[in-house]
Design a protein around this motif. Sequence first.
Motif, mmCIF file in Angstrom:
data_model
loop_
_atom_site.group_PDB
_atom_site.id
_atom_site.type_symbol
_atom_site.label_atom_id
_atom_site.label_comp_id
_atom_site.label_asym_id
_atom_site.label_seq_id
_atom_site.Cartn_x
_atom_site.Cartn_y
_atom_site.Cartn_z
ATOM 1 N N LEU A 143 0.931 -1.303 -0.209
ATOM 2 C CA LEU A 143 0.097 0.244 -0.127
ATOM 3 C C LEU A 143 0.724 1.642 -0.209
ATOM 4 N N PHE A 144 1.996 1.013 0.221
ATOM 5 C CA PHE A 144 2.105 2.301 1.133
ATOM 6 C C PHE A 144 3.564 2.538 -0.586
ATOM 7 N N GLU A 145 3.578 1.357 -0.978
ATOM 8 C CA GLU A 145 4.028 1.841 -2.526
ATOM 9 C C GLU A 145 3.617 2.659 -4.013
ATOM 10 N N ILE A 146 2.576 2.204 -3.790
ATOM 11 C CA ILE A 146 2.004 2.776 -5.029
ATOM 12 C C ILE A 146 1.995 4.216 -4.451
ATOM 13 N N SER A 147 1.955 4.711 -5.991
ATOM 14 C CA SER A 147 1.919 6.501 -5.426
ATOM 15 C C SER A 147 0.200 6.729 -5.576
ATOM 16 N N SER A 148 0.121 8.190 -5.754
ATOM 17 C CA SER A 148 -1.930 8.711 -5.304
ATOM 18 C C SER A 148 -2.626 8.296 -5.841
ATOM 19 N N GLY A 149 -1.750 8.241 -7.533
ATOM 20 C CA GLY A 149 -3.066 7.639 -8.544
ATOM 21 C C GLY A 149 -3.748 6.359 -8.724
#
Length: 478
Positions: A143-149
Amino acid sequence: MTLLNIEDLSVHYGLKTVLRHVSFTVHQGEGWVIRGVSGSGKTTLARAIAGPDKYTGGLNISYDTRSNLPAKTLFVESWYRFTNLEGDRNFYYQQRYNHQQRRDTVTIARELELYGQTYALDHTRLQALITALDYDRVLDEQLFEISSGEHKKLQLIKALWLRPQLLIIDQPYTGLDVKSRGRLNELLNAYAREGGTLILVSNDTELPACIQHFAVMKNGGFELADAALVFEEKTLKPLPEFLKEPPQYTAPTLIDMKQVHVQYGDKQVLKDIHWQVNAGERWLLQGHNGSGKSTLLSLITGDHPQAYANDIKLFGVQRGAGESIWDIKKRIGLISPELHWYFDANATVLQSLASGFFDSNGLYRQLRYMQKQQLNELLKFLDLYDVKDELLTTLPLGKQRLALLGRTIIKNPQLLVLDEPCQGLDQQQTQYFNKLVDEISKNGVTIIYVGHFETQLPACITHKLVLQDGRAIENTRQ
């Protein structure tokens, strides 16, 4: 059939009235959009409808017992809030790039699996949503690896998989590229055809066809409106004197990358990137969600450990030659959605801006006299002086972002890295900020600006880099 009926609804936070005597009715199957400037009460109204925010007045939801959709109301927040495996939200910004700490949250696939189990959902429908929003490639990420989009897509996939009778989405298009926006509108139209009732909190103009009812919030009040929403153009105040001074450059070339690769196991995130940014250039960085933009920027800002394994010079110094991350950061002003997520929740507006002098997550040092002078000038310039002692998190999202934009420019750095700086801002604020960027650029500052839409960009852009699947497919002068 009336699904939602609101009569004389008001919301108060202490002595402050946020919503004032709101009344309106939504019928089953209707599509609504609620608009308004930042701080007008849009999100507060959405939360009041979905609960559990307290209010006075009448609010009644009458579900259709004959519908195939669950008798539920779901509110999708503008940001996705998640915890680690121990139920903690205490993440730090660089953690998303640290491979040794990549097992601190569940993967996207596991998150969706748990969600499906909770609501006994059909996995066939889930796969259709994943395919439509091009989400297969991030399922093994945390979860904390992905971008805002990609976080926004996760919220939307969950919501459209559940298919509640009443779906309220705050800022549905935040962080999405052009292709994903179009796909989302198709999915929202399909939801409406199934009998779903939709309320969007958004100032965007490219809306799904199912939206036929328009309202605008003004100072906590609710009014029916036409499809078009016209914002008054905000006049830019005179630029503070310290921002008219040219940056003190330490090298003629600020960024020099040669054959840069970033890889996690078998997954390549950046592939053979060659990029040179010279002093005074103003670059637009674009690419679809997941194309590698955030990773590329993290190499520049010193947050990514794989910078040392690549041929990268920053401000004339080879990475790994002994410079610290703080030697790099003192030359850079940065704003990004991710930095906003991880910012100190206990910082006031004043402390948030002032922390830009020290590249800290909140203010932990005493300011010198000249720094205090610059801080006051900037607070007044951004119309934040009257709220300087309030907690940043108590402000509307748009004003929070303006405060962090102030943090970005307060030290008049050599390089401004503006990663989707207008995410969460309304049309008026976006125009205002881009005019501000144009004005600041006159002092010769170097800029990297990440933005999806050509019509919402500063006029000062001179160069363009476009990424696709980790490769540079365009590297041109405008």
